[in-house]
Design an enzyme around this catalytic site. Sequence first.
Site, PDB file in Angstrom:
ATOM      1  N   TYR A  74       0.699  -1.097   0.093  1.00 53.89           N
ATOM      2  CA  TYR A  74      -0.064  -0.266   0.132  1.00 53.89           C
ATOM      3  C   TYR A  74       0.860   1.266  -0.477  1.00 53.89           C
ATOM      4  O   TYR A  74       0.216   2.024   0.085  1.00 53.89           O
ATOM      5  CB  TYR A  74      -0.618   0.085   1.195  1.00 53.89           C
ATOM      6  CG  TYR A  74      -2.110  -1.042   1.318  1.00 53.89           C
ATOM      7  CD1 TYR A  74      -2.388  -1.928   0.282  1.00 53.89           C
ATOM      8  CD2 TYR A  74      -2.753  -1.473   2.223  1.00 53.89           C
ATOM      9  CE1 TYR A  74      -3.564  -2.344   0.382  1.00 53.89           C
ATOM     10  CE2 TYR A  74      -4.160  -2.370   2.594  1.00 53.89           C
ATOM     11  CZ  TYR A  74      -3.980  -3.590   1.124  1.00 53.89           C
ATOM     12  OH  TYR A  74      -4.778  -3.766   0.888  1.00 53.89           O
ATOM     13  N   LYS A  81       3.791 -15.702   1.476  1.00 53.51           N
ATOM     14  CA  LYS A  81       3.726 -15.981   0.183  1.00 53.51           C
ATOM     15  C   LYS A  81       5.342 -16.268  -0.615  1.00 53.51           C
ATOM     16  O   LYS A  81       5.738 -16.235  -1.442  1.00 53.51           O
ATOM     17  CB  LYS A  81       2.706 -15.132  -1.254  1.00 53.51           C
ATOM     18  CG  LYS A  81       1.461 -15.028  -0.365  1.00 53.51           C
ATOM     19  CD  LYS A  81       1.047 -16.734  -1.588  1.00 53.51           C
ATOM     20  CE  LYS A  81       0.505 -17.520  -2.290  1.00 53.51           C
ATOM     21  NZ  LYS A  81       0.195 -18.293  -2.841  1.00 53.51           N
ATOM     22  N   ASP A  89      -2.273 -18.169   1.421  1.00 57.73           N
ATOM     23  CA  ASP A  89      -3.431 -18.758   1.041  1.00 57.73           C
ATOM     24  C   ASP A  89      -4.350 -19.444   1.171  1.00 57.73           C
ATOM     25  O   ASP A  89      -5.718 -19.877   2.361  1.00 57.73           O
ATOM     26  CB  ASP A  89      -3.133 -19.093  -0.807  1.00 57.73           C
ATOM     27  CG  ASP A  89      -2.030 -19.982  -1.198  1.00 57.73           C
ATOM     28  OD1 ASP A  89      -1.157 -20.163  -0.247  1.00 57.73           O
ATOM     29  OD2 ASP A  89      -1.904 -20.007  -1.812  1.00 57.73           O
ATOM     30  N   ASP A 104      -4.678  -7.197   5.782  1.00 54.61           N
ATOM     31  CA  ASP A 104      -6.113  -6.573   5.601  1.00 54.61           C
ATOM     32  C   ASP A 104      -7.057  -7.479   5.469  1.00 54.61           C
ATOM     33  O   ASP A 104      -8.496  -7.673   5.833  1.00 54.61           O
ATOM     34  CB  ASP A 104      -5.891  -5.713   4.239  1.00 54.61           C
ATOM     35  CG  ASP A 104      -6.886  -4.022   4.563  1.00 54.61           C
ATOM     36  OD1 ASP A 104      -7.983  -4.509   4.731  1.00 54.61           O
ATOM     37  OD2 ASP A 104      -6.502  -4.081   3.171  1.00 54.61           O
ATOM     38  N   ASP A 153      -9.986  -9.482   8.151  1.00 57.29           N
ATOM     39  CA  ASP A 153     -12.010  -9.278   8.208  1.00 57.29           C
ATOM     40  C   ASP A 153     -12.122 -10.413   7.756  1.00 57.29           C
ATOM     41  O   ASP A 153     -13.471 -10.847   8.357  1.00 57.29           O
ATOM     42  CB  ASP A 153     -11.498  -8.787   6.706  1.00 57.29           C
ATOM     43  CG  ASP A 153     -12.242  -7.148   6.602  1.00 57.29           C
ATOM     44  OD1 ASP A 153     -11.604  -6.390   7.920  1.00 57.29           O
ATOM     45  OD2 ASP A 153     -12.466  -6.177   5.688  1.00 57.29           O
TER      46      ASP A 153
END
Length: 371
Positions: free
Chosen positions: A142, A192, A225, A249, A253
């Site tokens: 970001y 990852k 993942d 993020d 959530d």
Amino acid sequence: MPNPSLLILAGDGIGPEVMAETRRVIDWFGARRGLAFDVTEGLVGGAAIDAHGTPLADATMAAAQAADAVLLGAVGGPKWDNLPFDQKPERGLLRLRKEMDLFANLRPAVCFAALAGASTLKPEVIGGLDIVIVRELTSGIYFGSPRGIVTEGGQRVGINTQRYTEGEIARVARAAFALARQRSGRVCSMEKANVMESGVLWREVVQAVHDAEFADVALSHMYADAGAMQLVRAPKQFDVIVTDNLFGDLLSDLAAMLTGSIGMLPSASLGAPAAGGRPKALYEPVHGSAPDIAGKGIANPLAAILSFGMALRYSFGQGAEADRLDRAVERVLAGGIRTGDLLQLPGRKPVGTKAMGDAVLAGLEADLAAG
Ligand code: NAD
């Protein structure tokens, strides 16, 4: 010793409504547990734009830097939606996070027993869930450069860059390990590393910080993942999860929503520990200003109240009192008291914001009486 200081920035929409109930809970701990705070209040977001022409006045920023902890309600609303991006209410919150250098975002996912039926997962999978996701908040994709939309070979290309320094990884890893020491002593780091160099470095640095400073904490690594799948399949296998800004993020959530309403979710954003050991800290509910219900007196104040509970735990070393607040909330929910956002029990009417505040205070009294 002076009392610890709390700066309340209630903000916009339902922010002032939920913070008013939180203030009553803060005062209860002062009156009944000898935990007095010097509380001051300030403006942030749209309320600050209306009063000062800026979403966070310099004096408020300075007060936040000086406070032992900041409690924020929520910012934003339709009144300010058409302002230029750099003048919007959200800029006030971003400025706080940036200038206080709040790099570790703690998002607990706790399933109160009385709400296990509200989850989309089976009660046996979700009941008793108590995990925390630590998300790196000030770096990563970001913020990395180059970024932008450029034209190459006659077509537009969108670019963002995932970038982490060793120092940025190490400090959020330390925050996660220190947190795990206060809990059940397990950290799972997610990245990852199979497809991203930044993930390879992330894994190496987290492991090195562990080996050098936190060998007593159990550390595991998981691809993000796979972590998402495991969070839905068997979330109780985790205790503390540490991950980067982007994956955090998404995963926070996902984990939070397993547990029910957004009106129940607190958060903490922590910076580097200062000389006295107390980190820079901002506590806030995960929800926004909820313009659709603002002013109606029906917002659920529990996320804001539980955010104060996180302040008790992480800023003020009052874990036992934070546990007391959690038990009081559990007691309220077990008694069938619900705001409208929570799954209702048959035959029970939802209560409003103030009645929920009353119920929490009664729950605290009952907990005290129960010894
Ligand atoms: P929101 O979280 O404000 O609301 C989403 C939905 O959840 C709404 O239907 C709302 O009524 C409900 N809800 C939220 N909190 C609740 C509570 N405590 N009790 C009962 N119901 C609750 O998100 P949104 O609608 O996407 O955004 C509204 C405004 O809030 C926007 O201006 C947005 O920019 C801002 N926002 C601010 C923050 C923050 O201050 N940290 C976070 C998210 C959104």
